[in-house]
Design an enzyme around this catalytic site. Sequence first.
Site, PDB file in Angstrom:
ATOM      1  N   GLU A  43     -22.371 -29.006  -6.303  1.00  0.00           N
ATOM      2  CA  GLU A  43     -21.256 -29.882  -5.929  1.00  0.00           C
ATOM      3  C   GLU A  43     -21.426 -31.331  -6.407  1.00  0.00           C
ATOM      4  OE1 GLU A  43     -20.215 -29.491  -1.800  1.00  0.00           O
ATOM      5  OE2 GLU A  43     -19.647 -27.389  -2.042  1.00  0.00           O
ATOM      6  N   GLU A 232     -20.825 -20.358  -2.274  1.00  0.00           N
ATOM      7  CA  GLU A 232     -20.519 -20.769  -0.903  1.00  0.00           C
ATOM      8  C   GLU A 232     -19.119 -20.300  -0.545  1.00  0.00           C
ATOM      9  OE1 GLU A 232     -20.976 -24.801   0.408  1.00  0.00           O
ATOM     10  OE2 GLU A 232     -22.808 -25.105  -0.771  1.00  0.00           O
TER      11      GLU A 232
END
Length: 274
Positions: A43, A232
Amino acid sequence: LPQALQDHGGWANRDTVAAFSRYTEVVARRLSDRVRHWITHNEPQVVAFVGNLMGRHAPGLTDRPTALAVAHHLLLSHGEAVPVLREHSGPDAQVGITLNLNHVDSLSDDEADRAAARRVDSVRNRWFLDPVFRGEYPAEALAIHARAGAAPPIQDGDLARIAVPIDFLGVNNYFRNLIKSGPKGDGSDDQDVKPTDGRYTAMGWEVWPKSLHQLLVGLHRDYQPRNMYITENGSAYNDVLTPDGAVHDAERTAYLRDYLSAAQQAVAGGVPLR
């Protein structure tokens, strides 16, 4: 990021790229006898923009030029780390990067809302996807940042280094972005919308499984990654202990069932999801 590096400018300082490369070599030498799948960064969008433009994460800044420098150097350090990992992990190592990505829907079919959705996709998703897979930044997002007086600090050869071939793309996804055009219509005030009739987790995240399928199909169509992993996904709900002494967890069970079904549909359609 270690505080000692942040004290010298952190990811906004190009020297941090070299520090990360050295760190990558240390980790690879130590763990390559056990680790075969490597993710260079998780991320980078959150690190760069939530930490340096929105100020919600460390280091708590709200400065666009700094955020763009951080994003660029994170991507550059990814490009530097990939060959280091391959060198020290053997020929069977799998190396990739994980991006937090959301399918972007327009609130309506009105052209202003559709244009806003394209702008948001460019700024949030393609700002990282395009350099990694195409060796360029998206022109629309560059123009939006330029109107705000900022640009990534690109040096000769940077984009080619960022676009080093990878073995997989990690996808972190929880919800979609539903976008309405702001009054200015230039990307400076586009708005995220939360439908009043939507289903939401305890964190206020919309449950919209269809968007995972749309996201995966779009990534396969536009970027052709060799492989993808959903690294995720999930949902937070308040646990309720019933008189029978159990947490039946029906909402989370339904969430996982529906999102897994969306992933299965993508696989059936030819998406290389592992």
